[in-house]
Design an enzyme around this catalytic site. Structure first.
Site, short mmCIF file in Angstrom:
data_model
loop_
_atom_site.label_atom_id
_atom_site.label_comp_id
_atom_site.label_asym_id
_atom_site.label_seq_id
_atom_site.Cartn_x
_atom_site.Cartn_y
_atom_site.Cartn_z
N TYR A 77 0.85 -1.20 0.00
CA TYR A 77 0.00 0.00 0.00
C TYR A 77 0.88 1.25 0.00
CZ TYR A 77 -5.04 -0.42 0.20
OH TYR A 77 -6.34 -0.56 -0.14
N GLU A 113 -0.70 4.95 -0.44
CA GLU A 113 -1.47 6.14 -0.83
C GLU A 113 -0.60 7.38 -0.74
OE1 GLU A 113 -4.28 4.31 1.42
OE2 GLU A 113 -6.02 5.15 0.40
N ASP A 159 -6.98 12.75 -25.71
CA ASP A 159 -7.03 11.37 -25.22
C ASP A 159 -6.37 10.51 -26.29
OD1 ASP A 159 -7.62 8.79 -24.57
OD2 ASP A 159 -9.74 9.12 -24.16
N THR A 198 -4.43 5.38 -22.04
CA THR A 198 -4.29 4.07 -21.44
C THR A 198 -2.91 3.55 -21.87
OG1 THR A 198 -5.41 3.13 -23.35
CG2 THR A 198 -6.74 3.45 -21.37
N LYS A 250 -3.02 -0.41 -25.10
CA LYS A 250 -3.48 -0.58 -26.50
C LYS A 250 -2.22 -0.63 -27.39
CE LYS A 250 -8.04 1.35 -25.65
NZ LYS A 250 -8.12 2.12 -24.38
N ARG A 275 -2.82 -3.12 -18.29
CA ARG A 275 -4.03 -2.28 -18.22
C ARG A 275 -3.82 -1.23 -17.15
NH1 ARG A 275 -8.25 -4.54 -21.23
NH2 ARG A 275 -9.36 -2.72 -20.49
N1 DSN Z 1 -12.60 -0.35 -24.88
C1 DSN Z 1 -11.82 0.62 -25.60
C2 DSN Z 1 -11.84 0.37 -27.06
O1 DSN Z 1 -12.04 -0.77 -27.42
O2 DSN Z 1 -11.65 1.27 -27.84
C3 DSN Z 1 -12.24 1.96 -25.28
O3 DSN Z 1 -12.47 2.09 -23.91
#
Ligand code: DSN
Length: 390
Positions: free
Chosen positions: A46, A48, A196, A222, A225, A231
């Site tokens: 932990y 924080e 984004d 994120t 991807k 994630r």
């Molecule tokens: N789930 C993502 C996507 O597939 O584009 C977006 O949050």
């Protein structure tokens, strides 16, 4: 594993993943090192707070982990620590975007974002998302004829609606976004500009897509991807007299989240290092070449590609074709039965519903990680054509 039920399920998912061709535009396959960091004992700690300012003791090691992730994030996108700050604690993309609005946009005020059916994301202020309940979305979309962003029209909307923040970025848009044009619009209306880059972060890192950093006030992403990490998510913000980064840090903790997931942060750090290599640059370029090959071959075989093609890692195919074809759901089901995994997707001005839309979204990052090149994607396009026409 002692837990045989979960062990069996993990093995089954591994088998499924190996067996299929994965064209989900937002998925990828991480390295062994990323997995190792993610599955490490860092999950037990932990902490924080932020490095050097924690509410728990015993955090000297995790402080180093978090500082290293921050350093690598800034280095990867060639950002100077004096002018940019990065928060590596967001648990995923949606809470990251929520945190930015919560930090910087008074409740009830306006977020200008791309409408979902045109290629935006739920968290760009869509009414079904909390971002559309706590704030009001000012939607913008793509032009009817070209299905591409029309910056004059976006400017008109922004001038009329005076949003507090403008979000540039997408989950299903296949062309390069003109961040400079968005900057001018934001300046003309006094709005903050947030990009984004969740979908194309890996392409920016690999120098295969323009960087939003010269123009944006805030960049969210994120990490799982095209960036090919675990994630998780990150929020970059400009360090200046507006103190955006202080407000964002406070919103993440204590505002929104509890203890950081240090195992995920360590895995992000590993992915950021991997992305800062010549091999990753080759990978990013290949993703786009592959998407083009897939798009061109499908078009040659008679399928209408939304926006007329792609400059990124993804494309949308209009499978409904005004009633002459099949629905997106049926198309995705047929492909899954044949071992090709995609997702159904709306197309701009879709006559059908989001649950069974007119299109499919296809992406190349995952199969490019597996070593596929243009010739493989030409064959994949031919297989898709055959399956959909059967
Ligand atoms: N789930 C993502 C996507 O597939 O584009 C977006 O949050």
């Amino acid at each position: 594993m002692l837990d045989k039920q979960i062990e069996k399920l993990i093995a089954a998912e591994k088998k499924r993943q190996k067996k299929v061709i994965n064209l989900i535009a937002s998925e990828n396959y991480v390295s062994k090192d990323v997995l190792e960091a993610l599955g490490s004992i860092l999950t037990d700690k932990y902490g924080e707070g932020y490095p050097g300012r924690r509410y728990y003791r015993g955090t000297t090691v995790v402080d180093e982990v978090e500082l290293l992730a921050q350093k690598r994030a800034l280095e990867l996108f060639t950002l100077d620590a004096d002018t940019w700050s990065v928060n590596v604690q967001p648990l995923s993309g949606s809470p990251a975007n929520f945190a930015v609005y919560a930090a910087l946009v008074p409740q009830g005020e306006r977020i200008m974002g791309m409408t979902l059916s045109h290629g935006g994301h739920l968290t760009h202020g869509q009414s079904v998302s909390m971002t559309g309940k706590f704030w009001k979305q000012v939607p913008y979309g793509v032009a009817k004829d070209t299905e591409r962003l029309d910056y004059e029209e976006i400017k008109k909307i922004a001038l009329a609606e005076k949003p507090n923040i403008i979000v540039a970025g997408f989950t299903a848009y296949a062309h390069i976004v003109d961040f400079k044009a968005f900057r001018k619009i934001a300046d003309a209306t006094g709005a903050l500009l947030m990009v984004d880059m969740s979908h194309f972060a890996g392409l920016v890192a690999g120098r295969a897509y323009p960087s939003p950093f010269p123009y944006a006030d805030i960049v969210t992403t994120t990490t799982h991807k095209t960036l090919r990490g675990p994630r998780s998510a990150m929020i970059f913000s400009r360090k200046d007299e507006r103190k955006l980064h202080n407000k964002i840090d406070k919103t993440i903790l204590p505002g929104l989240q509890g203890g950081p997931h240090f195992n995920a942060i360590a895995a992000v750090a590993v992915a950021l290092k991997e992305a800062n290599t010549p091999e990753f640059r080759k990978y990013a370029a290949q993703i786009i070449k592959n998407a083009r090959a897939l798009s061109d071959e499908l078009a040659r075989l008679g399928w209408r590609i939304v926006e007329g093609g792609t400059e990124t890692h993804l494309l949308r195919v209009d499978v409904w074709q005004n009633g002459k074809g099949i629905g997106g759901r049926e198309a995705a089901d047929k492909l899954e039965e044949a071992g090709i995994i995609v997702n159904e997707n709306t197309i701009p001005n879709d006559a059908r519903s989001p649950i069974d839309p007119s299109g499919l979204r296809l992406g190349t990052p995952a199969e490019t990680t597996r070593g596929k090149t243009e010739k493989d994607f030409v064959k994949i396009a031919q297989r898709i054509d055959k399956i959909l026409r059967a």
